[in-house]
Design an enzyme around this catalytic site. Sequence first.
Site, PDB file in Angstrom:
ATOM      1  N   ARG A  13     -12.182 -13.613 -28.882  1.00 39.21           N
ATOM      2  CA  ARG A  13     -10.867 -13.418 -29.455  1.00 39.21           C
ATOM      3  C   ARG A  13     -10.969 -12.482 -30.650  1.00 39.21           C
ATOM      4  O   ARG A  13     -11.911 -12.562 -31.449  1.00 39.21           O
ATOM      5  CB  ARG A  13     -10.246 -14.766 -29.903  1.00 39.21           C
ATOM      6  CG  ARG A  13      -9.646 -15.597 -28.763  1.00 39.21           C
ATOM      7  CD  ARG A  13      -8.435 -14.910 -28.166  1.00 39.21           C
ATOM      8  NE  ARG A  13      -7.775 -15.682 -27.135  1.00 39.21           N
ATOM      9  CZ  ARG A  13      -8.040 -15.610 -25.841  1.00 39.21           C
ATOM     10  NH1 ARG A  13      -8.989 -14.791 -25.412  1.00 39.21           N
ATOM     11  NH2 ARG A  13      -7.372 -16.338 -24.968  1.00 39.21           N
TER      12      ARG A  13
ATOM     13  N   HIS B 166      -8.139  -6.038 -23.491  1.00 40.07           N
ATOM     14  CA  HIS B 166      -8.144  -7.473 -23.228  1.00 40.07           C
ATOM     15  C   HIS B 166      -8.042  -7.738 -21.715  1.00 40.07           C
ATOM     16  O   HIS B 166      -7.183  -8.483 -21.253  1.00 40.07           O
ATOM     17  CB  HIS B 166      -7.009  -8.173 -23.975  1.00 40.07           C
ATOM     18  CG  HIS B 166      -7.252  -9.649 -24.156  1.00 40.07           C
ATOM     19  ND1 HIS B 166      -6.717 -10.364 -25.193  1.00 40.07           N
ATOM     20  CD2 HIS B 166      -7.961 -10.543 -23.431  1.00 40.07           C
ATOM     21  CE1 HIS B 166      -7.073 -11.639 -25.097  1.00 40.07           C
ATOM     22  NE2 HIS B 166      -7.836 -11.763 -24.026  1.00 40.07           N
TER      23      HIS B 166
ATOM     24  N   GLU C 229      -3.532  -7.423 -31.439  1.00 41.99           N
ATOM     25  CA  GLU C 229      -3.058  -6.953 -30.126  1.00 41.99           C
ATOM     26  C   GLU C 229      -1.532  -7.008 -30.050  1.00 41.99           C
ATOM     27  O   GLU C 229      -0.917  -7.935 -30.576  1.00 41.99           O
ATOM     28  CB  GLU C 229      -3.668  -7.829 -29.024  1.00 41.99           C
ATOM     29  CG  GLU C 229      -5.176  -7.683 -28.920  1.00 41.99           C
ATOM     30  CD  GLU C 229      -5.781  -8.577 -27.852  1.00 41.99           C
ATOM     31  OE1 GLU C 229      -5.021  -9.229 -27.094  1.00 41.99           O
ATOM     32  OE2 GLU C 229      -7.012  -8.639 -27.782  1.00 41.99           O
TER      33      GLU C 229
END
Length: 348
Positions: free
Chosen positions: A257, A304, A286
């Site tokens: 993450r 991602h 993000e």
Amino acid sequence: MAKYKVLHIGDPIKYNHDIYARFASEFDLIQPSAAERERDAFKQALKERRWGDFDAIFRPFWNTGGEMGRWDEELISLLPSSVKIVASAGAGYDWADVDVFAKYGIIYCNGAAASSESVADISLFLILSVFRNLRWSHAAAHSLNPTQFLDAHTNSPLSARNPSTQTLGIIGLGQIGYTIARKVHAAFNMRILYHDIIRKPTELEKAVNATYIPTLEELLGSVDCVVVSTPFAGRTLMDRATFGKMKRGARFVNVARGGLVDEEALVEAVESGQVSAVGMDVHANEPYVHPRLAGNSRVMMLSHNAGGTVDTHVGFERLAMENIEGFLLRGEALTPVNLHLVKGGSKL
């Protein structure tokens, strides 16, 4: 005997229709409308006990069913006391306070097992990228600029290394981390060190040539590349201090993450040479990425997508159903995240 009730949040299933038919026959399913899934509306429905006493929450997709935002004390405290399990798609659970779920006796299950192969495959790509300077070479070839091409052709090999000659450090050897270790061992035959709050059994360590390191600091100073594959627990893991404990010129890969990494500290580490190359699938803000990292020829970035395959989505959906079936019908969930925090192990 009355059936258990399951609250299905998110869109209808897409893939495992035969399993869903069985699932629907075993439980009474309740599916809130899209409007009811907005946070204020969802909270109001819980306060009104609109869906009565349900026993489980089922979220089959990682990108729908999350309209109510973070599952925190405010939201979890409104759930009926009958709720025993939450089973969700997706490997990460930074959107859910699993310790608060545990406080209320609720087991939380994720879908990491379904995404392990996909994430590990991308991890191999990023590990190879940072050791072989693939971002540099790739960008130069795409530039259509012969000077850049010749620069990469001539100079990128001067700092490239064969992974088999290097030591890999994995932070977090859970379902995903262990799959990364297995693939790295098979593909590159690297020496592997790892740090985790729970040590793997000796036979599993030996199978992938992995050695347990009890402290993060010792791991960071002992390896040539660090791979982060641990869940986000609400705090930054890699900051200026921790980057400073890495071997100078070591590589860094993050497939966990973005919030685990202080990206300003990472920029400083790359630009100073403390970290020589970076591979990152995830980002702190993000869908926005750090412009100085994006512009650096030693930083390979993805959007991602490490777990992003059809196979993963099929597995997410199936595993969410099978976790609920396993727990409610047989007393044992397949992939519980917070079982060790739930007093007595469960509410059944």
